[in-house]
Design an enzyme around this catalytic site. Structure first.
Site, short mmCIF file in Angstrom:
data_model
loop_
_atom_site.label_atom_id
_atom_site.label_comp_id
_atom_site.label_asym_id
_atom_site.label_seq_id
_atom_site.Cartn_x
_atom_site.Cartn_y
_atom_site.Cartn_z
N GLY A 220 -10.71 32.58 -25.29
CA GLY A 220 -10.37 31.63 -24.25
C GLY A 220 -10.59 30.22 -24.79
N ILE A 221 -10.41 29.25 -23.93
CA ILE A 221 -10.58 27.86 -24.34
C ILE A 221 -11.98 27.40 -23.98
CG2 ILE A 221 -9.69 26.92 -22.18
CD1 ILE A 221 -8.34 24.73 -23.86
N GLY A 222 -12.56 26.50 -24.78
CA GLY A 222 -13.87 25.97 -24.44
C GLY A 222 -14.82 25.99 -25.62
N GLY A 223 -15.98 25.37 -25.42
CA GLY A 223 -16.95 25.21 -26.48
C GLY A 223 -17.47 26.53 -27.03
N MET A 224 -17.76 27.49 -26.15
CA MET A 224 -18.35 28.74 -26.62
C MET A 224 -17.37 29.58 -27.44
SD MET A 224 -20.87 29.80 -23.54
CE MET A 224 -22.29 28.76 -23.17
N GLU A 245 -3.69 35.26 -25.35
CA GLU A 245 -2.86 34.51 -24.42
C GLU A 245 -2.59 33.11 -24.99
OE1 GLU A 245 -4.06 34.32 -20.19
OE2 GLU A 245 -4.35 32.19 -20.54
N GLY A 343 -5.11 34.80 -17.65
CA GLY A 343 -5.09 36.20 -18.06
C GLY A 343 -6.46 36.79 -18.25
#
Length: 447
Positions: A220-224, A245, A343
């Site tokens: 997914g998107i983001g820092g982690m 995705e 998703g």
């Protein structure tokens, strides 16, 4: 067909394309980096002539000109399939609304629900020698948008990467109503993020050891997720695959470090499959004419049945918050829409069904509120109005900086205990008291 002659015949202006829109029409602005620019400005210039024009689009990088006109709600309404920070702010003036969906169903929405609308406007890469325009890094649902549109105007951008695929990643000149040679602006860039925080690193340190050689990744998107990607790039993992995705910079870093080959993928071996991509120029340069990267419809990339066929599928996603029942909110703050369902649920379910697969839901244990006080992301129940993105029955692994727990197959009291065990220590006693009050507490590791 003489494609160059056809190209010249279909050349038009942004103003002429915008003239096709009439009051009451539904139109489509494509998706993400395909959002039109020149036609958008031309349509905005006509605002006084138009009322009640509805626009579908999503993941905006900047506010469209049509949504900045005076008394916008009389003239245009933006209907977003997935909200960015730009769209989140646009909600406040009553001009913008979210369209709830599982992203994997979006192609079918255009085929079976919307079926027909007036006109589609979107950016494409330059025409190839065979008369095709690439959708760029936006294959997603664009073929179905085109099939449902009565009229199609493409805005050519020389800077749009030509993204190769397996199917439905391009449109032929014979299907196009008009071609606008746009202003060739640089691609919108999505920052790859700064250095990962200590919390990001702690979460990544728990997840990366769970990834075997030959695993297939979705981030997914983001820092982690970015921290996980950076750690993988620096690891000695081998033959990783990609089926995701959203394609982000972390995948480029892993590929350039030699971690990604796709050699062990049971479907699409050697190909990195994705529905859309957004990132820095490094990402767009990597995707351009790269046969290893496979732009595909989202109904394929996000199909639980497809994901389940990929052995050792690893799904890693961020969330907003969760409750002691294990309900996950990844898209709103109470009633305030932040992003969308996307998703995430498809990948959570697909990874669990994969042989050797694992889904990781990750978050920091706390956040700072507007008042500067520390708040727990783990709550007794979700805030009023918060959306359940992943149901309590679907979550596999939950990870915070305080640990990783498997929530599958547990009774409510077991699940509450596991969730509290990875909460920030300052909030555990009050969470235990809340669980006890809700009759989902049996014992405490502290007693």
């Amino acid at each position: 067909m003489d494609y160059q002659a056809e190209y010249q015949k279909k050349l038009t202006t942004a103003e002429a394309a915008a003239k096709t829109v009439q009051s009451g029409d539904w139109i489509d602005y494509g998706w993400c980096t395909a959002t039109p620019r020149a036609i958008d400005k031309a349509l905005a210039a006509r605002y006084q002539e138009l009322t009640d024009v509805n626009i579908h689009g999503g993941i905006l990088f900047e506010k469209p000109a049509v949504m900045s006109v005076p008394n916008v709600t009389e003239h245009f309404t933006w209907n977003s399939w997935h909200m960015s920070g730009v769209e989140r702010k646009m909600i406040a003036d009553g001009s913008t609304f979210y369209c709830p969906m599982r992203y994997s169903e979006l192609n079918g929405f255009y085929r079976d629900v919307i079926k027909s609308f007036k006109v589609a406007f979107f950016q494409v890469s330059p025409m190839d020698p065979f008369g095709f325009f690439s959708f760029g890094p936006n294959a997603s649902h664009m073929k179905d948008v085109c099939d449902a549109a009565e009229l199609i105007f493409v805005e050519v951008n020389q800077n749009m990467p030509r993204c190769l695929g397996g199917f439905n990643e391009k449109i032929h000149i014979s299907q196009i109503t008009g071609i606008v040679e746009g202003e060739n602006p640089p691609m919108w860039e999505l920052g790859a993020g700064g250095e990962p925080s200590e919390v990001d690193k702690a979460v990544a340190n728990l997840i990366v050891p769970e990834i075997p050689n030959g695993a297939c990744l979705q981030l997914g998107i983001g820092g982690m997720p970015n921290a996980v990607g950076a750690m993988i790039a620096a690891s000695d993992l081998k033959d990783l695959g990609v089926h995701t995705e959203m394609y982000v910079d972390a995948f480029v870093d892993m590929a350039m470090a030699g971690r990604i080959t796709g050699a062990k993928k049971s479907i699409d071996p050697g190909r990195q499959a994705y529905a859309f991509a957004a990132g820095t120029q490094k990402l767009y340069d990597y995707l351009n004419d790269n046969p290893e990267c496979m732009a595909a419809p989202v109904e394929y990339t996000n199909d639980v049945r497809v994901i389940a066929q990929l052995d050792n599928f690893i799904s890693i996603n961020n969330i907003v918050d969760l409750d002691l029942f294990g309900q996950i909110n990844a898209e709103s703050a109470g009633t305030r829409q932040i992003s969308g369902a996307g998703g995430q649920l498809d990948f959570v379910m697909g990874a669990y069904l994969s042989k050797g697969g694992k889904s990781f839901i990750c978050c920091s244990s706390t956040l700072k509120g507007k008042d500067g006080k520390l708040q727990s992301r783990i709550r007794p129940t979700l805030s009023d109005g918060s959306i359940v993105t992943d149901t309590r029955a679907n979550v596999h692994y939950l990870v915070t900086e305080y640990g990783m727990v498997n929530l599958k197959g547990l009774a409510t009291w077991q699940k509450a205990e596991k969730i509290i065990s990875v909460a920030h220590p300052d909030f555990r006693d009050e969470l235990i008291a809340a669980a006890d009050k809700m009759h989902i507490w049996r014992k405490s590791n502290k007693r």
